[in-house]
Design a protein around this motif. Structure first.
Motif, PDB file in Angstrom:
ATOM      1  N   THR A 235      10.912  11.298  -9.391  1.00  0.00           N
ATOM      2  CA  THR A 235      10.378  11.513  -7.971  1.00  0.00           C
ATOM      3  C   THR A 235      10.385  10.594  -6.956  1.00  0.00           C
ATOM      4  N   HIS A 236      10.638   9.340  -7.511  1.00  0.00           N
ATOM      5  CA  HIS A 236      10.041   8.020  -6.608  1.00  0.00           C
ATOM      6  C   HIS A 236      11.184   7.056  -7.301  1.00  0.00           C
ATOM      7  N   PHE A 237      11.508   6.061  -6.493  1.00  0.00           N
ATOM      8  CA  PHE A 237      12.193   4.750  -6.981  1.00  0.00           C
ATOM      9  C   PHE A 237      11.975   3.649  -6.562  1.00  0.00           C
ATOM     10  N   ILE A 238      11.995   2.412  -7.175  1.00  0.00           N
ATOM     11  CA  ILE A 238      11.871   1.077  -6.674  1.00  0.00           C
ATOM     12  C   ILE A 238      13.251   0.517  -6.306  1.00  0.00           C
ATOM     13  N   SER A 239      13.747   0.001  -5.439  1.00  0.00           N
ATOM     14  CA  SER A 239      14.958  -0.651  -5.091  1.00  0.00           C
ATOM     15  C   SER A 239      15.128  -1.527  -4.291  1.00  0.00           C
ATOM     16  N   ILE A 240      16.303  -2.123  -4.091  1.00  0.00           N
ATOM     17  CA  ILE A 240      16.794  -2.971  -3.213  1.00  0.00           C
ATOM     18  C   ILE A 240      17.620  -2.406  -2.183  1.00  0.00           C
TER      19      ILE A 240
ATOM     20  N   ASN B 144       7.706   8.730 -11.787  1.00  0.00           N
ATOM     21  CA  ASN B 144       7.501  10.072 -11.672  1.00  0.00           C
ATOM     22  C   ASN B 144       5.935  10.169 -11.349  1.00  0.00           C
ATOM     23  N   ILE B 145       6.036  10.553  -9.977  1.00  0.00           N
ATOM     24  CA  ILE B 145       4.571  10.386  -9.367  1.00  0.00           C
ATOM     25  C   ILE B 145       4.275  11.846  -8.715  1.00  0.00           C
TER      26      ILE B 145
ATOM     27  N   ALA C  56       3.294   8.205 -13.494  1.00  0.00           N
ATOM     28  CA  ALA C  56       2.041   7.373 -13.149  1.00  0.00           C
ATOM     29  C   ALA C  56       1.061   7.979 -13.649  1.00  0.00           C
ATOM     30  N   PRO C  57      -0.070   7.295 -14.000  1.00  0.00           N
ATOM     31  CA  PRO C  57      -1.461   7.694 -14.826  1.00  0.00           C
ATOM     32  C   PRO C  57      -2.337   8.797 -14.071  1.00  0.00           C
ATOM     33  N   VAL C  58      -2.909   9.339 -14.940  1.00  0.00           N
ATOM     34  CA  VAL C  58      -3.591  10.482 -14.429  1.00  0.00           C
ATOM     35  C   VAL C  58      -4.730  10.440 -13.357  1.00  0.00           C
ATOM     36  N   ASP C  59      -4.993  11.313 -12.652  1.00  0.00           N
ATOM     37  CA  ASP C  59      -5.957  11.315 -11.443  1.00  0.00           C
ATOM     38  C   ASP C  59      -7.169  10.245 -11.808  1.00  0.00           C
TER      39      ASP C  59
ATOM     40  N   ILE D 190      11.231  -5.583  -1.997  1.00  0.00           N
ATOM     41  CA  ILE D 190      11.188  -4.644  -3.036  1.00  0.00           C
ATOM     42  C   ILE D 190      10.667  -3.206  -2.347  1.00  0.00           C
ATOM     43  N   TYR D 191      11.276  -2.003  -2.086  1.00  0.00           N
ATOM     44  CA  TYR D 191      10.724  -0.760  -1.865  1.00  0.00           C
ATOM     45  C   TYR D 191      10.520   0.095  -2.813  1.00  0.00           C
ATOM     46  N   LEU D 192       9.254   0.905  -2.743  1.00  0.00           N
ATOM     47  CA  LEU D 192       8.605   1.822  -3.337  1.00  0.00           C
ATOM     48  C   LEU D 192       8.956   3.103  -2.338  1.00  0.00           C
ATOM     49  N   SER D 193      10.114   4.005  -2.853  1.00  0.00           N
ATOM     50  CA  SER D 193      10.218   5.015  -1.886  1.00  0.00           C
ATOM     51  C   SER D 193      10.262   6.491  -2.808  1.00  0.00           C
ATOM     52  N   CYS D 194      10.453   7.514  -2.083  1.00  0.00           N
ATOM     53  CA  CYS D 194      10.412   8.701  -2.694  1.00  0.00           C
ATOM     54  C   CYS D 194      11.736   9.419  -2.330  1.00  0.00           C
ATOM     55  N   ILE D 195      12.213   9.945  -3.571  1.00  0.00           N
ATOM     56  CA  ILE D 195      13.593  10.580  -3.753  1.00  0.00           C
ATOM     57  C   ILE D 195      13.681  11.662  -2.754  1.00  0.00           C
ATOM     58  N   PHE D 196      12.492  12.502  -3.003  1.00  0.00           N
ATOM     59  CA  PHE D 196      12.558  14.078  -1.952  1.00  0.00           C
ATOM     60  C   PHE D 196      12.076  13.737  -0.578  1.00  0.00           C
ATOM     61  N   ASN D 197      12.915  13.528   0.199  1.00  0.00           N
ATOM     62  CA  ASN D 197      12.455  12.886   1.554  1.00  0.00           C
ATOM     63  C   ASN D 197      11.832  14.311   2.418  1.00  0.00           C
TER      64      ASN D 197
END
Length: 267
Positions: free
Chosen positions: A7-12, A55-56, A137-140, A215-222
């Motif tokens: 659902t998310h990715f870390i990228s350049i 996956n977040i 990601a860990p649980v709530d 280095i960016y943390l972004s969402c795949i589903f914009n």
């Protein structure tokens, strides 16, 4: 077991003008060959090099963003600005066209691997787990506990096998993929012909160098957001294209930009 999807990715982000211009030339060759391939192109403003898939759950995005802020403070200060050279075109099963990172530039390539390993280590240290090469990601409750104690990061150098992670890592920037095609077009075009580009852009063609300072943390589903939306001043240098950004680690510093911002990028 329910299939886990990223659902998310870390990228350049790739925004060097020379690289973008060369990518555009390659994409044009495919479109000249078959206009239907225009729908398979990756938008120039979205070209990036993925380091990690995550996956977040949407319900905990804001808390993960705060965790990302905390772990950025633990990021090794000796991991400073570096360059990656994109050299040569490749493909995955003639269904995806990509640019390779130049491994012969050993010093910078080693820095790329160190950055990926550092981020992986820190995420595992705060409760993320690996499943099929996706960090979950860990649980709530665990996130709440970490935030309540200001997320003291306990580094575990044995949390994962660095050699295995790096061995399975093929850094690349995707510029075209057939999976973007729909309907009849998708059924009619099963594979790409490398001859379309090989005569001009071979495995030794140098596309250019990208300076890596964030280095960016972004969402795949914009989300659909107004292009005129206000942004952090530092993000305004990016002009076209949008990623919903949860955070950005600045290399060599302990500063991070967090929040549901739009990263504006130039093509």
């Amino acid at each position: 077991m329910k299939k886990i999807i990223p659902t998310h990715f870390i990228s350049i982000h790739i925004d060097n003008c020379e690289i973008i211009a060369n990518i555009k030339q390659v994409q044009n060759l495919f479109v000249l060959h078959d206009k239907n391939l225009e729908n398979a192109l990756i938008q120039l403003e979205k070209i990036h090099l993925t380091l990690l898939l995550l996956n977040i759950n949407a319900n905990i995005e804001n808390r993960v963003a705060r965790i990302f802020d905390f772990i950025s403070q633990e990021f090794s200060p000796d991991l400073s600005l570096f360059r990656i050279k994109l050299k040569g075109l490749g493909n995955f099963g003639n269904k995806v066209i990509l640019l390779h990172c130049d491994k012969s530039d050993k010093q910078n390539y080693e820095m790329l691997l160190r950055v990926k390993s550092e981020i992986t280590l820190l995420l595992l240290s705060v409760g993320f787990t690996f499943v099929n090469d996706i960090l979950i990601a860990p649980v709530d409750e665990l996130l709440d506990d970490m935030l309540s104690i200001k997320c003291h990061v306990r580094r575990d150098e044995n949390a994962f096998d660095v050699d295995t992670i790096q061995k399975n890592f093929t850094p690349h920037a995707t510029i075209l993929k057939l999976s973007k095609l729909k309907g009849i077009t998708a059924k009619s075009i099963k594979k790409l012909d490398p001859k379309i580009y090989n005569e001009i852009f071979d495995e030794n063609y140098e596309f250019g160098e990208q300076i890596v300072d964030k280095i960016y943390l972004s969402c795949i589903f914009n989300k659909k957001i107004d292009k005129n939306a206000d942004c952090d001043n530092e993000m305004k240098s990016f002009k076209i294209g949008y990623f919903r950004n949860l955070g950005a680690i600045t290399l060599g510093k302990t500063r991070v930009h967090t929040g549901d911002n739009i990263i504006k990028r130039s093509s």
